[in-house]
Design a protein around this motif. Structure first.
Motif, PDB file in Angstrom:
ATOM      1  N   TYR A   1       0.877  -1.104  -0.005  1.00  0.00           N
ATOM      2  CA  TYR A   1       0.224   0.066  -0.064  1.00  0.00           C
ATOM      3  C   TYR A   1       0.854   1.261  -0.015  1.00  0.00           C
ATOM      4  CZ  TYR A   1      -4.291  -2.591   0.994  1.00  0.00           C
ATOM      5  OH  TYR A   1      -5.354  -3.453   0.945  1.00  0.00           O
ATOM      6  N   ILE A   2       1.799   1.226   0.774  1.00  0.00           N
ATOM      7  CA  ILE A   2       2.737   2.472   0.679  1.00  0.00           C
ATOM      8  C   ILE A   2       3.460   2.776  -0.527  1.00  0.00           C
ATOM      9  CG2 ILE A   2       4.940   3.473   1.837  1.00  0.00           C
ATOM     10  CD1 ILE A   2       4.268   1.693   4.308  1.00  0.00           C
ATOM     11  N   ARG A   3       4.044   1.507  -1.287  1.00  0.00           N
ATOM     12  CA  ARG A   3       4.522   1.526  -2.296  1.00  0.00           C
ATOM     13  C   ARG A   3       3.487   1.987  -3.475  1.00  0.00           C
ATOM     14  NH1 ARG A   3       4.530  -2.705  -5.214  1.00  0.00           N
ATOM     15  NH2 ARG A   3       4.641  -4.058  -3.422  1.00  0.00           N
ATOM     16  N   ILE A   4       2.432   1.505  -3.355  1.00  0.00           N
ATOM     17  CA  ILE A   4       1.329   1.863  -4.453  1.00  0.00           C
ATOM     18  C   ILE A   4       1.017   3.316  -4.304  1.00  0.00           C
ATOM     19  CG2 ILE A   4      -1.119   1.450  -5.240  1.00  0.00           C
ATOM     20  CD1 ILE A   4      -0.708  -1.355  -4.194  1.00  0.00           C
ATOM     21  N   SER A   5       0.993   3.916  -2.967  1.00  0.00           N
ATOM     22  CA  SER A   5       0.389   5.168  -2.868  1.00  0.00           C
ATOM     23  C   SER A   5       1.432   6.227  -3.300  1.00  0.00           C
ATOM     24  CB  SER A   5       0.042   5.373  -1.412  1.00  0.00           C
ATOM     25  OG  SER A   5       0.963   5.075  -0.466  1.00  0.00           O
ATOM     26  N   THR A   6       2.765   5.792  -3.194  1.00  0.00           N
ATOM     27  CA  THR A   6       3.798   6.706  -3.842  1.00  0.00           C
ATOM     28  C   THR A   6       4.132   6.687  -4.880  1.00  0.00           C
ATOM     29  OG1 THR A   6       5.444   5.686  -2.719  1.00  0.00           O
ATOM     30  CG2 THR A   6       4.597   7.280  -1.409  1.00  0.00           C
ATOM     31  N   SER A   7       3.435   5.870  -5.849  1.00  0.00           N
ATOM     32  CA  SER A   7       3.414   5.475  -7.321  1.00  0.00           C
ATOM     33  C   SER A   7       3.900   6.739  -8.102  1.00  0.00           C
ATOM     34  CB  SER A   7       2.706   4.349  -7.817  1.00  0.00           C
ATOM     35  OG  SER A   7       1.495   4.846  -7.784  1.00  0.00           O
ATOM     36  N   PRO A   8       2.973   7.733  -8.120  1.00  0.00           N
ATOM     37  CA  PRO A   8       3.367   8.916  -9.149  1.00  0.00           C
ATOM     38  C   PRO A   8       4.498   9.592  -8.868  1.00  0.00           C
ATOM     39  CG  PRO A   8       0.896   9.017  -7.965  1.00  0.00           C
ATOM     40  CD  PRO A   8       1.830   7.897  -7.268  1.00  0.00           C
ATOM     41  N   LEU A   9       4.867   9.648  -7.540  1.00  0.00           N
ATOM     42  CA  LEU A   9       6.101  10.165  -7.166  1.00  0.00           C
ATOM     43  C   LEU A   9       7.290   9.452  -7.593  1.00  0.00           C
ATOM     44  CD1 LEU A   9       5.404  11.637  -3.659  1.00  0.00           C
ATOM     45  CD2 LEU A   9       5.837  12.947  -5.536  1.00  0.00           C
ATOM     46  N   SER A  10       7.195   8.098  -7.600  1.00  0.00           N
ATOM     47  CA  SER A  10       8.272   7.243  -7.761  1.00  0.00           C
ATOM     48  C   SER A  10       8.413   7.115  -9.348  1.00  0.00           C
ATOM     49  CB  SER A  10       8.303   5.861  -7.252  1.00  0.00           C
ATOM     50  OG  SER A  10       6.907   5.219  -7.712  1.00  0.00           O
TER      51      SER A  10
ATOM     52  N   ALA B   1      -5.598   4.058  -0.441  1.00  0.00           N
ATOM     53  CA  ALA B   1      -4.562   3.839  -1.218  1.00  0.00           C
ATOM     54  C   ALA B   1      -4.775   4.609  -2.662  1.00  0.00           C
ATOM     55  CB  ALA B   1      -3.864   2.475  -1.284  1.00  0.00           C
ATOM     56  N   GLY B   2      -5.772   3.902  -3.359  1.00  0.00           N
ATOM     57  CA  GLY B   2      -5.969   4.377  -4.668  1.00  0.00           C
ATOM     58  C   GLY B   2      -6.597   5.839  -4.773  1.00  0.00           C
ATOM     59  N   ALA B   3      -7.312   6.281  -3.698  1.00  0.00           N
ATOM     60  CA  ALA B   3      -7.715   7.628  -3.574  1.00  0.00           C
ATOM     61  C   ALA B   3      -6.476   8.692  -3.327  1.00  0.00           C
ATOM     62  CB  ALA B   3      -8.712   7.959  -2.648  1.00  0.00           C
ATOM     63  N   ILE B   4      -5.327   8.231  -2.602  1.00  0.00           N
ATOM     64  CA  ILE B   4      -4.209   8.886  -2.474  1.00  0.00           C
ATOM     65  C   ILE B   4      -3.288   9.136  -3.861  1.00  0.00           C
ATOM     66  CG2 ILE B   4      -1.999   8.940  -1.410  1.00  0.00           C
ATOM     67  CD1 ILE B   4      -3.427   7.634   0.992  1.00  0.00           C
ATOM     68  N   ILE B   5      -3.300   7.990  -4.560  1.00  0.00           N
ATOM     69  CA  ILE B   5      -2.616   7.932  -5.934  1.00  0.00           C
ATOM     70  C   ILE B   5      -3.204   9.059  -6.754  1.00  0.00           C
ATOM     71  CG2 ILE B   5      -2.077   6.652  -8.103  1.00  0.00           C
ATOM     72  CD1 ILE B   5      -2.313   3.952  -6.361  1.00  0.00           C
ATOM     73  N   HIS B   6      -4.754   8.958  -6.789  1.00  0.00           N
ATOM     74  CA  HIS B   6      -5.323   9.770  -7.747  1.00  0.00           C
ATOM     75  C   HIS B   6      -5.142  11.445  -7.272  1.00  0.00           C
ATOM     76  CE1 HIS B   6      -9.219  11.355  -9.547  1.00  0.00           C
ATOM     77  NE2 HIS B   6      -8.329  11.177 -10.460  1.00  0.00           N
ATOM     78  N   GLY B   7      -5.106  11.581  -5.737  1.00  0.00           N
ATOM     79  CA  GLY B   7      -4.937  12.987  -5.482  1.00  0.00           C
ATOM     80  C   GLY B   7      -3.438  13.739  -5.611  1.00  0.00           C
ATOM     81  N   ILE B   8      -2.424  12.589  -5.534  1.00  0.00           N
ATOM     82  CA  ILE B   8      -1.236  13.130  -5.557  1.00  0.00           C
ATOM     83  C   ILE B   8      -0.849  13.397  -7.037  1.00  0.00           C
ATOM     84  CG2 ILE B   8       1.277  12.134  -5.701  1.00  0.00           C
ATOM     85  CD1 ILE B   8       0.743  10.690  -3.116  1.00  0.00           C
ATOM     86  N   ALA B   9      -1.309  12.725  -8.038  1.00  0.00           N
ATOM     87  CA  ALA B   9      -1.086  12.817  -9.460  1.00  0.00           C
ATOM     88  C   ALA B   9      -1.690  14.051  -9.851  1.00  0.00           C
ATOM     89  CB  ALA B   9      -1.794  11.660 -10.338  1.00  0.00           C
ATOM     90  N   ARG B  10      -2.786  14.483  -9.253  1.00  0.00           N
ATOM     91  CA  ARG B  10      -3.580  15.680  -9.708  1.00  0.00           C
ATOM     92  C   ARG B  10      -3.009  16.815  -8.964  1.00  0.00           C
ATOM     93  NH1 ARG B  10      -9.866  14.822  -8.848  1.00  0.00           N
ATOM     94  NH2 ARG B  10     -10.043  16.698  -9.883  1.00  0.00           N
TER      95      ARG B  10
END
Length: 132
Positions: free
Chosen positions: A46-55, A78-87
């Protein structure tokens, strides 16, 4: 002078919503006031997935991320965090959009649980058939 501009974005997945703040910093991530390692402790993926936009962009150590997540479970959050970071990153630097879009991080994952139908045990599962 250090740029301390804050970029806000909202991400969604299933029943979860994440309000994300991206701040230039040292790479710390907090979710609901708790370090991400403690909040998403049940699965390291989950940690790796949620920071995937940065990595994907190689910016792990460049931004601090503060998240307010609510609703749903850890997978949805975790999916919502990915979407939010990317935006938020796209708001910060619009040139990053093609890279994030190619990795399919900018689109909301619209999959959700299918509703249960009457005459069925679940959405598609039938009751057990008894011949006798």
């Amino acid at each position: 002078m250090v740029d301390k501009t804050v970029y806000f974005a909202t991400g969604n997945r299933k029943e979860s919503t994440a309000r994300v703040r991206v701040i230039p910093g040292s790479g710390k991530m907090t979710i609901n006031g708790v370090a991400s390692e403690n909040y998403l402790q049940y699965s390291p993926s989950y940690i790796r997935i949620s920071t995937s936009p940065l990595s994907t962009l190689g910016l792990e150590e460049k931004y601090d991320i503060h998240v307010n997540a609510h609703g749903g479970g850890l997978t949805g959050q975790a999916g919502a965090i990915i979407h939010g970071i990317a935006r938020a990153l796209i708001d910060y630097e619009p040139d990053l959009k093609p890279t994030l879009k190619k990795e399919k991080l900018t689109t909301r994952d619209s999959r959700s649980v299918e509703r249960k139908k009457y005459g069925r045990r679940k959405a598609r599962r039938s009751f057990q058939f008894s011949k006798r």
